[in-house]
Design a protein around this motif. Structure first.
Motif, PDB file in Angstrom:
ATOM      1  N   ASP A  79       1.114  -1.078   0.416  1.00  0.00           N
ATOM      2  CA  ASP A  79      -0.404   0.015   0.481  1.00  0.00           C
ATOM      3  C   ASP A  79       0.923   1.408   0.354  1.00  0.00           C
ATOM      4  O   ASP A  79       0.554   2.317  -0.631  1.00  0.00           O
ATOM      5  N   ARG A  80       2.392   1.931  -0.059  1.00  0.00           N
ATOM      6  CA  ARG A  80       3.029   1.397   0.179  1.00  0.00           C
ATOM      7  C   ARG A  80       3.242   2.597  -0.791  1.00  0.00           C
ATOM      8  O   ARG A  80       3.544   4.204  -1.587  1.00  0.00           O
ATOM      9  N   CYS A  81       3.948   1.754  -1.874  1.00  0.00           N
ATOM     10  CA  CYS A  81       4.883   2.115  -3.115  1.00  0.00           C
ATOM     11  C   CYS A  81       4.594   0.561  -4.331  1.00  0.00           C
ATOM     12  O   CYS A  81       5.150   1.282  -4.970  1.00  0.00           O
ATOM     13  N   GLY A  82       4.568  -0.427  -4.112  1.00  0.00           N
ATOM     14  CA  GLY A  82       3.516  -0.776  -5.075  1.00  0.00           C
ATOM     15  C   GLY A  82       4.232  -1.767  -5.247  1.00  0.00           C
ATOM     16  O   GLY A  82       3.936  -2.922  -5.760  1.00  0.00           O
ATOM     17  N   ALA A  83       5.055  -2.719  -4.843  1.00  0.00           N
ATOM     18  CA  ALA A  83       5.639  -3.740  -4.521  1.00  0.00           C
ATOM     19  C   ALA A  83       5.386  -4.723  -3.923  1.00  0.00           C
ATOM     20  O   ALA A  83       4.271  -4.754  -3.328  1.00  0.00           O
ATOM     21  N   GLN A  84       5.624  -5.707  -3.858  1.00  0.00           N
ATOM     22  CA  GLN A  84       5.217  -7.251  -3.773  1.00  0.00           C
ATOM     23  C   GLN A  84       4.810  -6.843  -2.174  1.00  0.00           C
ATOM     24  O   GLN A  84       6.378  -6.760  -1.804  1.00  0.00           O
ATOM     25  N   ALA A  85       3.504  -7.549  -2.546  1.00  0.00           N
ATOM     26  CA  ALA A  85       2.983  -7.192  -0.035  1.00  0.00           C
ATOM     27  C   ALA A  85       3.611  -8.686  -0.028  1.00  0.00           C
ATOM     28  O   ALA A  85       3.889  -9.459  -0.370  1.00  0.00           O
ATOM     29  N   TYR A  86       4.459  -8.138   1.217  1.00  0.00           N
ATOM     30  CA  TYR A  86       5.380 -10.233   2.088  1.00  0.00           C
ATOM     31  C   TYR A  86       4.359 -10.188   3.548  1.00  0.00           C
ATOM     32  O   TYR A  86       4.091 -10.579   3.880  1.00  0.00           O
ATOM     33  N   LEU A  87       3.351  -8.601   3.731  1.00  0.00           N
ATOM     34  CA  LEU A  87       3.178  -8.955   5.231  1.00  0.00           C
ATOM     35  C   LEU A  87       1.415  -8.568   4.813  1.00  0.00           C
ATOM     36  O   LEU A  87       1.296  -7.420   4.634  1.00  0.00           O
ATOM     37  N   ARG A  88       0.933  -8.699   5.510  1.00  0.00           N
ATOM     38  CA  ARG A  88      -0.637  -8.521   5.273  1.00  0.00           C
ATOM     39  C   ARG A  88      -1.289  -8.257   6.779  1.00  0.00           C
ATOM     40  O   ARG A  88      -0.625  -9.165   8.009  1.00  0.00           O
TER      41      ARG A  88
END
Length: 75
Positions: free
Chosen positions: A18-27
């Motif tokens: 949600d901050r930078c658009g990179a792949q998320a690894y934390l929800r």
């Protein structure tokens, strides 16, 4: 980061930070409802604040260092 293991669905390449658009690894599931997704970098950066507002944190950052599975083996 403190991780709560729950039967949540795994994050995929389609889940973006949600901050930078990179792949998320934390929800991060918020106490107030809703969720936030973060890449490993922003998850670490915001960790102290997130711990204060999180009902649970799904941390899949170990996938960044895991050896890839061998999809096919030739004998």
């Amino acid at each position: 980061m403190t991780t709560v293991l729950t039967p949540a669905s795994p994050l995929t390449a389609a889940d973006r930070c949600d901050r930078c658009g990179a792949q998320a690894y934390l929800r991060v599931v918020l106490l107030s409802g809703g969720e936030l997704l973060f890449c490993a970098h922003h998850g670490r950066k915001f960790e102290p604040e997130l711990k204060k507002i999180a009902a649970e944190i799904q941390d899949e950052t170990e996938r960044l260092t895991a050896a890839p599975a061998n999809a096919s083996e030739e004998d």
